[in-house]
Structure formats: C-alpha cells, structure tokens
Scaffold this active site. Structure first.
Site, PDB file in Angstrom:
ATOM      1  N   SER A  74       0.806  -1.229   0.000  1.00 61.92           N
ATOM      2  CA  SER A  74       0.000   0.000   0.000  1.00 61.92           C
ATOM      3  C   SER A  74       0.836   1.275   0.000  1.00 61.92           C
ATOM      4  O   SER A  74       0.311   2.353  -0.289  1.00 61.92           O
ATOM      5  CB  SER A  74      -0.955  -0.001   1.200  1.00 61.92           C
ATOM      6  OG  SER A  74      -0.245  -0.228   2.406  1.00 61.92           O
ATOM      7  N   ASP A 127      -3.921   5.734  11.837  1.00 60.04           N
ATOM      8  CA  ASP A 127      -2.977   5.375  10.777  1.00 60.04           C
ATOM      9  C   ASP A 127      -1.773   6.310  10.772  1.00 60.04           C
ATOM     10  O   ASP A 127      -1.854   7.454  10.328  1.00 60.04           O
ATOM     11  CB  ASP A 127      -3.690   5.415   9.420  1.00 60.04           C
ATOM     12  CG  ASP A 127      -2.810   4.911   8.285  1.00 60.04           C
ATOM     13  OD1 ASP A 127      -1.653   4.533   8.553  1.00 60.04           O
ATOM     14  OD2 ASP A 127      -3.281   4.904   7.125  1.00 60.04           O
ATOM     15  N   HIS A 181       0.504   5.130   6.516  1.00 62.81           N
ATOM     16  CA  HIS A 181       0.288   5.692   5.187  1.00 62.81           C
ATOM     17  C   HIS A 181       0.359   7.217   5.233  1.00 62.81           C
ATOM     18  O   HIS A 181       0.600   7.793   6.293  1.00 62.81           O
ATOM     19  CB  HIS A 181      -1.060   5.209   4.638  1.00 62.81           C
ATOM     20  CG  HIS A 181      -1.165   3.724   4.578  1.00 62.81           C
ATOM     21  ND1 HIS A 181      -1.779   2.979   5.569  1.00 62.81           N
ATOM     22  CD2 HIS A 181      -0.701   2.840   3.660  1.00 62.81           C
ATOM     23  CE1 HIS A 181      -1.689   1.688   5.260  1.00 62.81           C
ATOM     24  NE2 HIS A 181      -1.039   1.580   4.105  1.00 62.81           N
TER      25      HIS A 181
END
Length: 376
Positions: free
Chosen positions: A123, A351, A354
């Site tokens: 990702s 998160d 990311h």
C-alpha cells in the site's frame, strides 16, 4: 639526393600536421564528453534525498485533492475532515548545489507516450501511485482517462490510461514481491519464487517496494509457512526472510530485464510514526494530532536509520541491471505530521503508516520526476 631529401621532409611535415590535427580533434571529443559527464566528486556533493530540509512554500499543494478522482478513502484526509492545512505547504529543498525541478505533468505524459508505467508492491507503492495519478490529472484535467477495472477494485492490479497520450499507469499488488501461494498445508510464502513476475514484463518503467508487511505476525499475517527450496518453516527471522526475498527479486530482475530498456526504480522504505521516542518525545506519543515536521538537527533523525534500508542498498549495489533507489526514507522520517491519522474513512483506525494525498507522496513523485528527467 637533395630531391629525395626534400620529398622526405615534405612527407614528414604532412605526417606531423595530421597527427597534430587528430590529437586536437581527440582532445575536443574528450572535452565534449566531459561536459556531459559530472565527475565522481561532483556527483557525491549532490544528494537530493538525504541532504536538505522542509521549507514552507505557499504555492503548495501542487493540486487540489478535491478535484482528483483517483484517491482512495484511506488516503483522502481532506475529504474526511482533517482541519489543519499546514502539512500541505511543505516543500523538500535539497542542500545546494542540489536543486529540484518543478514537476511538469505534461512533460511526463509526453515522455511516456506509448509506454506503460507500473508500481509493484504494497500500500505504500499504492500511496505513490495515486499521488502520481493526481499530479498527472492536474496537469491534463481534460484528458480522457480509462480506469481498469472500472470499479477501481484492486484484483491483483488496477490501471489508469490517459487516452490522448497513450500512457498507462498501473498498480500491481504484492506484499512481499516473492510468491504467496495456497497449498494443501496452507498459505506458503516462497522466498525463492517469483512466478508473478511474468505480469511485470512489458512495462517500460517499474517502481518496486517492500518491507512494510514483513514484520507482521498474528491475525494480520497472511501466510502460514515460509519455504526456501525444500525447507519449510513455521517462521524465521523477518529481516533474514526479507533479505532472501530481495535477493530472489534481484536475480529475477537481472535474468529478465538486463537486455531491455525498462527503467527500474525501488522505493526507499517508508517510515511509520507510532513511537514518540523516534523523534525525541514520549514513547506514548504517536502521529495523532501532529501538525509540523520533526525539527531537524545536525545529528539527523533521533530514531536513526531503518536497518533494512542498508540491506536494500547492498542488494541493489550487487545487481547487473541498474536500479535507481528512490531514497525517501530520511525526508519521510521528518514528516510525522503527514499521516492520515483518523481522517481515513475509518478504514485503518489510527494510521501513522500511510500518507495523506495530497501530501508527502507528491514530494516522492517530484523526486521521481527529477530522477526520470536527469541527464545523469
């Protein structure tokens, strides 16, 4: 005798004249070649990744994320209500004599006309891929694009084609680069096999990444066994496994791409910000609520380098095929403020792995653009 002596002298003069002209021509040729080949010492002076600082630039961000149709919920911080905007205003400025070109999406689309560009990895590769799509879309907002599959769902891969420019940009999902297969015994991570690599052949530009999934264990670990040759194990040291897999990937690249014009890049290991100790504050602190980069010091990032980055450099250095390391690690370590945190549609919770789009991955692509267009 005098006549013969005169002829000999004339021949000698002509010979010396020819030699002088040839030597001068050779000197000019060498001089011209040197004009386009920076010296080793000059090249060492310029490191656009590791030497520089984050500066505020009011012309940033490079595009309005609300107009980009390619951002997934997990990266779309603006859509999900992130209130602060300062994280969008930072530009990476390398230390002189280095400098970065302004990103020119139209130049890139024309340069890539008729070509296929593929991001291969987890990702974090997807993060860079979607940022690049937004940057290209901002440069050619009226260009007709085709999304494949139309749903945008990643079923091993997804692509966007810029029709007028005949450019296809693809993301190919693979967490480990090597094969993960389902057998009777269970899910097996094969450290010495890359059968999926056949799907990467034919790309004109390849950008790889790996590491983020290697430390995973427990319910989120997607394999049951690790296999190398005839040896099957329940587990092994994850850095050792990563090293073996990376060497398998390197052999695959050298076996399949050395004789091609494919340009190969590897994304530096992207850092996370879950431990405040890494940037010199309380261990209980994370990226949540952070709105400014880490204060730079002469000592560098307090948490130090990511050890696996040295392994990556070593493997790349031993390859036949030139692979350009997009060494984003250090400059990304400084950006504790650039993660989605809770502004991700509830997909990843807190998160700090990311990155928001627009945001830090745009700088990755500015550096990617610099590498693509550099005459060096």
């Amino acid at each position: 005798m005098r006549s013969r002596g005169g002829v000999f002298a004339a021949v000698l003069v002509v010979f010396l004249l020819v030699c002088t002209v040839a030597a001068a021509a050779a000197a000019i040729t060498i001089s011209r070649k040197q004009q386009h080949r920076p010296s080793a010492s000059a090249a060492r002076l310029c490191d656009m990744f590791a030497a520089g600082s984050w500066v505020v630039d009011e012309s940033y961000p490079l595009y309005d994320s609300t107009t980009c149709p390619f951002i997934r919920s997990e990266f779309d911080c603006s859509r999900y209500g992130r209130p602060d905007k300062q994280y969008l205003k930072y530009r990476w400025q390398p230390t002189p004599p280095c400098s970065l070109p302004r990103f020119d999406g139209l130049t890139l689309l024309r340069m890539w006309s008729g070509k296929k560009v593929m991001f291969v990895g987890d990702s974090l590769a997807l993060n860079q891929y979607e940022s690049l799509l937004c940057m290209l879309h901002a440069a050619a907002p009226n260009a007709r694009t085709t999304l494949s599959p139309a749903s945008g769902k990643i079923d091993s891969s997804t692509s966007v084609r810029f029709e007028e420019y005949n450019v296809t940009v693809t993301y190919y999902l693979t967490h480990y680069l090597v094969d993960l297969v389902t057998e009777k015994a269970g899910r097996v991570l094969k450290l010495d096999a890359i059968d999926q690599g056949r799907d990467w052949l034919g790309a004109d530009v390849l950008v790889f990444d790996s590491w983020h999934w290697w430390p995973r264990s427990g319910p989120t670990q997607p394999w049951d066994y690790i296999q190398e040759g005839n040896m099957v194990l329940k587990d092994m040291d994850r850095t050792q496994a990563f090293t073996k897999a990376l060497n398998t990937w390197a052999r695959w690249v050298d076996a399949n791409l050395v004789q091609t014009n494919t340009r190969v890049f590897f994304q530096g290991i992207s850092p996370s910000h879950y431990r405040g100790l890494d940037w010199g504050v309380s261990a209980r602190k994370s990226c949540m609520g952070e709105t400014q980069p880490v204060n730079q010091t002469a000592a560098g990032y307090p948490g130090g380098p990511i050890p696996q980055q040295a392994i990556l450099r070593s493997v790349l250095a031993g390859m036949q095929k030139p692979v350009y390391l997009l060494d984003f690690t250090y400059l990304s370590q400084l950006r504790k403020d650039a993660h989605p945190t809770k502004y991700n549609g509830g997909i990843f919770g807190e998160d700090c792995t990311h990155w928001c789009i627009a945001g830090l991955p745009d700088t990755w692509n500015v550096l990617f653009y610099a590498a693509l267009t550099s005459r060096q």
